[in-house]
Design an enzyme around this catalytic site. Sequence first.
Site, PDB file in Angstrom:
ATOM      1  N   SER A   1      27.843  47.727  37.566  1.00 44.99           N
ATOM      2  CA  SER A   1      27.579  49.180  37.605  1.00 44.99           C
ATOM      3  C   SER A   1      26.666  49.615  38.752  1.00 44.99           C
ATOM      4  O   SER A   1      25.836  50.505  38.577  1.00 44.99           O
ATOM      5  CB  SER A   1      27.038  49.650  36.254  1.00 44.99           C
ATOM      6  OG  SER A   1      28.020  49.473  35.245  1.00 44.99           O
TER       7      SER A   1
ATOM      8  N   GLU B   1      35.195  37.735  34.530  1.00 43.97           N
ATOM      9  CA  GLU B   1      36.546  38.078  34.060  1.00 43.97           C
ATOM     10  C   GLU B   1      37.471  36.870  34.138  1.00 43.97           C
ATOM     11  O   GLU B   1      38.377  36.711  33.320  1.00 43.97           O
ATOM     12  CB  GLU B   1      37.080  39.279  34.866  1.00 43.97           C
ATOM     13  CG  GLU B   1      36.374  40.569  34.441  1.00 43.97           C
ATOM     14  CD  GLU B   1      36.238  41.630  35.517  1.00 43.97           C
ATOM     15  OE1 GLU B   1      36.935  41.547  36.542  1.00 43.97           O
ATOM     16  OE2 GLU B   1      35.410  42.546  35.328  1.00 43.97           O
TER      17      GLU B   1
ATOM     18  N   HIS C   1      33.980  34.457  38.489  1.00 42.73           N
ATOM     19  CA  HIS C   1      33.686  35.800  37.972  1.00 42.73           C
ATOM     20  C   HIS C   1      33.833  35.795  36.451  1.00 42.73           C
ATOM     21  O   HIS C   1      34.700  35.105  35.911  1.00 42.73           O
ATOM     22  CB  HIS C   1      34.643  36.813  38.600  1.00 42.73           C
ATOM     23  CG  HIS C   1      34.245  38.228  38.346  1.00 42.73           C
ATOM     24  ND1 HIS C   1      34.485  38.850  37.150  1.00 42.73           N
ATOM     25  CD2 HIS C   1      33.579  39.125  39.120  1.00 42.73           C
ATOM     26  CE1 HIS C   1      33.991  40.087  37.204  1.00 42.73           C
ATOM     27  NE2 HIS C   1      33.439  40.273  38.389  1.00 42.73           N
TER      28      HIS C   1
ATOM     29  N   GLU D   1      25.741  38.734  37.619  1.00 39.03           N
ATOM     30  CA  GLU D   1      26.414  39.895  37.053  1.00 39.03           C
ATOM     31  C   GLU D   1      26.356  39.813  35.527  1.00 39.03           C
ATOM     32  O   GLU D   1      27.143  39.089  34.910  1.00 39.03           O
ATOM     33  CB  GLU D   1      27.887  39.919  37.481  1.00 39.03           C
ATOM     34  CG  GLU D   1      28.097  39.974  38.974  1.00 39.03           C
ATOM     35  CD  GLU D   1      29.477  40.543  39.321  1.00 39.03           C
ATOM     36  OE1 GLU D   1      29.516  41.527  40.059  1.00 39.03           O
ATOM     37  OE2 GLU D   1      30.491  40.023  38.826  1.00 39.03           O
TER      38      GLU D   1
ATOM     39  N   ASN E   1      34.405  44.086  45.181  1.00 39.27           N
ATOM     40  CA  ASN E   1      35.436  43.329  44.468  1.00 39.27           C
ATOM     41  C   ASN E   1      36.447  44.340  43.924  1.00 39.27           C
ATOM     42  O   ASN E   1      36.154  45.058  42.971  1.00 39.27           O
ATOM     43  CB  ASN E   1      34.770  42.540  43.328  1.00 39.27           C
ATOM     44  CG  ASN E   1      35.769  41.827  42.444  1.00 39.27           C
ATOM     45  OD1 ASN E   1      36.965  41.790  42.740  1.00 39.27           O
ATOM     46  ND2 ASN E   1      35.281  41.253  41.356  1.00 39.27           N
ATOM     47  N   TRP E   2      37.613  44.386  44.561  1.00 38.25           N
ATOM     48  CA  TRP E   2      38.608  45.384  44.152  1.00 38.25           C
ATOM     49  C   TRP E   2      39.329  44.990  42.860  1.00 38.25           C
ATOM     50  O   TRP E   2      40.106  45.764  42.319  1.00 38.25           O
ATOM     51  CB  TRP E   2      39.617  45.596  45.292  1.00 38.25           C
ATOM     52  CG  TRP E   2      39.135  46.571  46.334  1.00 38.25           C
ATOM     53  CD1 TRP E   2      37.847  46.845  46.643  1.00 38.25           C
ATOM     54  CD2 TRP E   2      39.949  47.393  47.180  1.00 38.25           C
ATOM     55  NE1 TRP E   2      37.791  47.785  47.644  1.00 38.25           N
ATOM     56  CE2 TRP E   2      39.064  48.147  47.990  1.00 38.25           C
ATOM     57  CE3 TRP E   2      41.317  47.574  47.354  1.00 38.25           C
ATOM     58  CZ2 TRP E   2      39.507  49.068  48.944  1.00 38.25           C
ATOM     59  CZ3 TRP E   2      41.766  48.481  48.311  1.00 38.25           C
ATOM     60  CH2 TRP E   2      40.878  49.220  49.088  1.00 38.25           C
ATOM     61  N   LYS E   3      39.099  43.771  42.392  1.00 38.24           N
ATOM     62  CA  LYS E   3      39.767  43.285  41.166  1.00 38.24           C
ATOM     63  C   LYS E   3      41.272  43.535  41.282  1.00 38.24           C
ATOM     64  O   LYS E   3      41.811  43.461  42.387  1.00 38.24           O
ATOM     65  CB  LYS E   3      39.137  43.946  39.937  1.00 38.24           C
ATOM     66  CG  LYS E   3      37.609  43.763  39.943  1.00 38.24           C
ATOM     67  CD  LYS E   3      36.927  44.117  38.656  1.00 38.24           C
ATOM     68  CE  LYS E   3      35.431  43.882  38.803  1.00 38.24           C
ATOM     69  NZ  LYS E   3      34.694  44.128  37.564  1.00 38.24           N
TER      70      LYS E   3
ATOM     71  N   GLY F   1      31.263  47.431  34.683  1.00 33.63           N
ATOM     72  CA  GLY F   1      32.157  48.537  34.341  1.00 33.63           C
ATOM     73  C   GLY F   1      31.674  49.404  33.197  1.00 33.63           C
ATOM     74  O   GLY F   1      32.415  50.247  32.697  1.00 33.63           O
TER      75      GLY F   1
ATOM     76  N   GLY G   1      32.102  46.509  41.917  1.00 36.01           N
ATOM     77  CA  GLY G   1      33.474  46.638  41.438  1.00 36.01           C
ATOM     78  C   GLY G   1      34.000  48.039  41.698  1.00 36.01           C
ATOM     79  O   GLY G   1      34.308  48.420  42.831  1.00 36.01           O
ATOM     80  N   GLY G   2      34.061  48.844  40.637  1.00 29.65           N
ATOM     81  CA  GLY G   2      34.661  50.183  40.695  1.00 29.65           C
ATOM     82  C   GLY G   2      34.257  51.023  41.892  1.00 29.65           C
ATOM     83  O   GLY G   2      35.119  51.647  42.540  1.00 29.65           O
TER      84      GLY G   2
HETATM   85  P1  13P Z   1      31.444  47.239  38.376  1.00 32.40           P
HETATM   86  O1  13P Z   1      30.698  47.528  39.660  1.00 32.40           O
HETATM   87  O2  13P Z   1      32.698  48.025  38.256  1.00 32.40           O
HETATM   88  O3  13P Z   1      30.551  47.305  37.201  1.00 32.40           O
HETATM   89  O4  13P Z   1      31.937  45.703  38.494  1.00 32.40           O
HETATM   90  C1  13P Z   1      31.058  44.712  38.870  1.00 32.40           C
HETATM   91  C2  13P Z   1      31.800  43.487  39.153  1.00 32.40           C
HETATM   92  O5  13P Z   1      32.338  42.867  38.241  1.00 32.40           O
HETATM   93  C3  13P Z   1      31.897  43.037  40.531  1.00 32.40           C
HETATM   94  O6  13P Z   1      32.376  41.743  40.624  1.00 32.40           O
END
Ligand code: 13P
Length: 273
Positions: A235, A122, A120, A190, A35-37, A196, A256-257
């Site tokens: 993470s 977020e 998600h 999640e 997920n590149w957000k 993150g 994510g990251g």
């Molecule tokens: P991180 O891997 O950066 O913790 O993010 C997880 C995430 O929200 C994937 O959707």
Amino acid sequence: MAPRKSAPKIKPSKRPNPPNPPKAPKPPKPLVAGNWKMNGTRKQLGELRKLATALARKKAKAEVMICPPATLLGPMAAVKAKGVLLGGQDCHANVSGAHTGDVSAEMLKDAGAKAVIVGHSERRADHGETDKQVKAKVEAAHRAGLVAIMCIGESLKQRKAGETLKLVQSQLRGSLPNGCTAKNTVIAYEPVWAIGSGLTPTVEQIEAVHTALRTALMRRFGDEGAKMRILYGGSVKPSNAAELMAVPNVNGALVGGASLTAKDFGGIIDAYR
Ligand code: 13P
């Protein structure tokens, strides 16, 4: 001598064939989705090319997907990166209409997506999305022929209050429509506090949640629920991927990251090589 009576013929009893033992459903093929957000411009297309090259060299026993911002779906589709599926990060519940700034599931599909992340944390936090709205988005994804990757997870406060299982079960119930199948729906657990932050739950904590989710999915969707993929997200890094992906009922990761570079994402996919 009286003729001997021939022994009465005993008809072989018509025994019904023994019932086929219930087939254990095949374990689902894991999915590692990035997920590149809100990150990435066309400059980062090179990461997709690098990832495809690495996958061509060393096949993964998992499906691999990148969910870039909507602006990059078309350019990424044009790269034709073999072995990398594309997904969106959110969709509107409607097909089209007066919804400035929104994107429909049909539009994502048209741009090359095979799936879309919905619900998600977020989006739930930044846009106040409720389970009911998320459910409508899952339905929209299915309507468009996309796989819905539906996210759930508890906050740190809820974890500390011992509310995790109750909460994720309620999110699961409220955010999934009837008739979900293993082909059109993926669940992503999640924990909000793990996203993150560099923190992850213990493997025991992850197993407890994933097992509870599996039980709930099987109760509601039967065999389909048994085969539905449940991803872990929060993470995930190359250094912890193998341990996390080995937890029972963890069928992949939502990253994510660490999905932003081919090197780190490839390192996570290595858990399935
Ligand atoms: P991180 O891997 O950066 O913790 O993010 C997880 C995430 O929200 C994937 O959707």
